[in-house]
Scaffold this active site. Structure first.
Site, mmCIF file in Angstrom:
data_model
loop_
_atom_site.group_PDB
_atom_site.id
_atom_site.type_symbol
_atom_site.label_atom_id
_atom_site.label_comp_id
_atom_site.label_asym_id
_atom_site.label_seq_id
_atom_site.Cartn_x
_atom_site.Cartn_y
_atom_site.Cartn_z
ATOM 1 N N CYS A 199 -1.833 29.011 -8.138
ATOM 2 C CA CYS A 199 -1.026 28.356 -6.791
ATOM 3 C C CYS A 199 0.282 28.350 -6.962
ATOM 4 O O CYS A 199 0.716 27.409 -7.863
ATOM 5 C CB CYS A 199 -1.947 27.015 -6.729
ATOM 6 S SG CYS A 199 -1.161 26.064 -5.470
ATOM 7 N N CYS A 249 1.880 24.916 -6.399
ATOM 8 C CA CYS A 249 1.552 23.869 -7.523
ATOM 9 C C CYS A 249 2.376 23.819 -8.621
ATOM 10 O O CYS A 249 2.632 22.971 -9.253
ATOM 11 C CB CYS A 249 -0.016 24.040 -7.993
ATOM 12 S SG CYS A 249 -1.330 23.926 -6.788
#
Length: 324
Positions: free
Chosen positions: A79, A82
């Site tokens: 991700c 993230c």
């Protein structure tokens, strides 16, 4: 393993007052136990950011949340957002110096936790306070917004649950038992405890009176305001026939009392936006005493949910538009 006593969708939790008292009691118990064992009372900055999995969730998140707010960062290696958000959260956890603990959960390795929290996409950030879960935000939010959310979280944790965070010592060994700093008992703790005991016993009238007693001496007491609003809501809803209330509200959209009763049931069931929306619509289509009745009940329900909840802010703006 399944988290207990958790509100996975951020709905209003009508056990919040009891949870607050239990959180305070557990924190005091932890401090006393640490003192008996000669604990140093401080943690290392390294202990403010932890990796959590399903096996350790109850210990590392639920139990620890009775002493300090736990912010959960749902992330994954693949991700990209993230990778932008996680370092900011980690830095802020250290900067806030024990006001909250950051728990990082890898969703690929902990699918069950992801499902239980209802995570639809990552990064997703939640908080757990005194065993109660609430969503904070999703996506790589700007740092200023994150700081505002965290400031609000630690304020609510302190005012509503008596959680003032952990003492942090830069020289402490990582892994030291976390101990919250001692918080002196407040002048109304006995009366608030009496209210909680009345709730436990099903004595809603007694709980209402106990909270009113506190507010007569301290009108700004946040815990008593919340407790009174919740106890009065439960008292009103206790004798309602849900099926009949729903039928009356559907059959008589112009009946203000029918809509008010249905809004109470909506909120008890955790349908916050439905309760607010129902009463705002009632305000829009009524006038005079009927409008006042709907407006006042809506303000009471705002107290139940709490002014820090973003749904209250949205509903307040919608109410202002409906009135003016």
């Amino acid at each position: 393993m399944q988290p207990r006593n958790m509100s996975m969708s951020g709905v209003v939790d009508l056990a919040a007052v009891k949870a607050a008292q239990e959180a305070k009691a557990k924190a005091e118990q932890a401090r006393a136990e640490s003192a008996r064992q000669g604990g140093g009372g401080a943690v290392s900055p390294a202990d403010l950011v932890i990796d959590v999995d399903e096996a350790g969730f109850e210990r590392d998140v639920l139990q620890q949340s009775t002493e300090v707010p736990v912010v959960i960062d749902f992330w994954a290696e693949w991700c990209q957002p993230c990778k932008q958000l996680s370092p900011v959260l980690e830095r802020l956890a250290v900067e806030y110096n024990g006001r909250f603990v950051l728990a990082k959960i890898d969703v690929d390795a902990n699918q069950m936790l992801m499902q239980q929290f209802g995570v639809q996409g990552i990064p997703a950030v939640f908080a757990v306070v005194a065993g109660q879960a609430l969503p904070l935000f999703q996506g790589a939010a700007p740092e200023q917004q994150i700081r505002g959310t965290l400031d609000q979280l630690v304020q609510v944790a302190e005012q509503r649950f008596g959680l003032t965070g952990l003492a942090v010592d830069p020289d402490a060994e990582p892994g030291a038992a976390p101990v919250a700093p001692r918080v002196p008992a407040g002048p109304h703790d006995a009366a608030l405890e009496a209210a909680v005991q009345a709730l436990d016993a099903g004595d809603l009238g007694g709980a209402v009176q106990a909270y009113k007693n506190v507010l007569s001496d301290d009108p700004s007491n946040t815990e008593a305001k919340l407790g009174l609003a919740q106890a009065e809501l439960l008292q009103r809803a206790r004798d309602l026939d849900p099926q009949q209330v729903r039928k009356d509200a559907a059959d008589r959209p112009g009946d203000v009392q029918a809509q008010i009763a249905a809004a109470d049931l909506d909120l008890v069931g955790g349908h916050v936006e439905d309760a607010f929306g129902r009463l705002i619509e009632t305000v829009q289509r009524t006038a005079g005493e009927d409008r006042d009745a709907a407006r006042l009940r809506l303000l009471e329900l705002f107290e139940v949910v709490g002014s820090e909840d973003p749904r209250v802010a949205v509903a307040r703006r919608a109410l202002a538009r409906a009135l003016f």
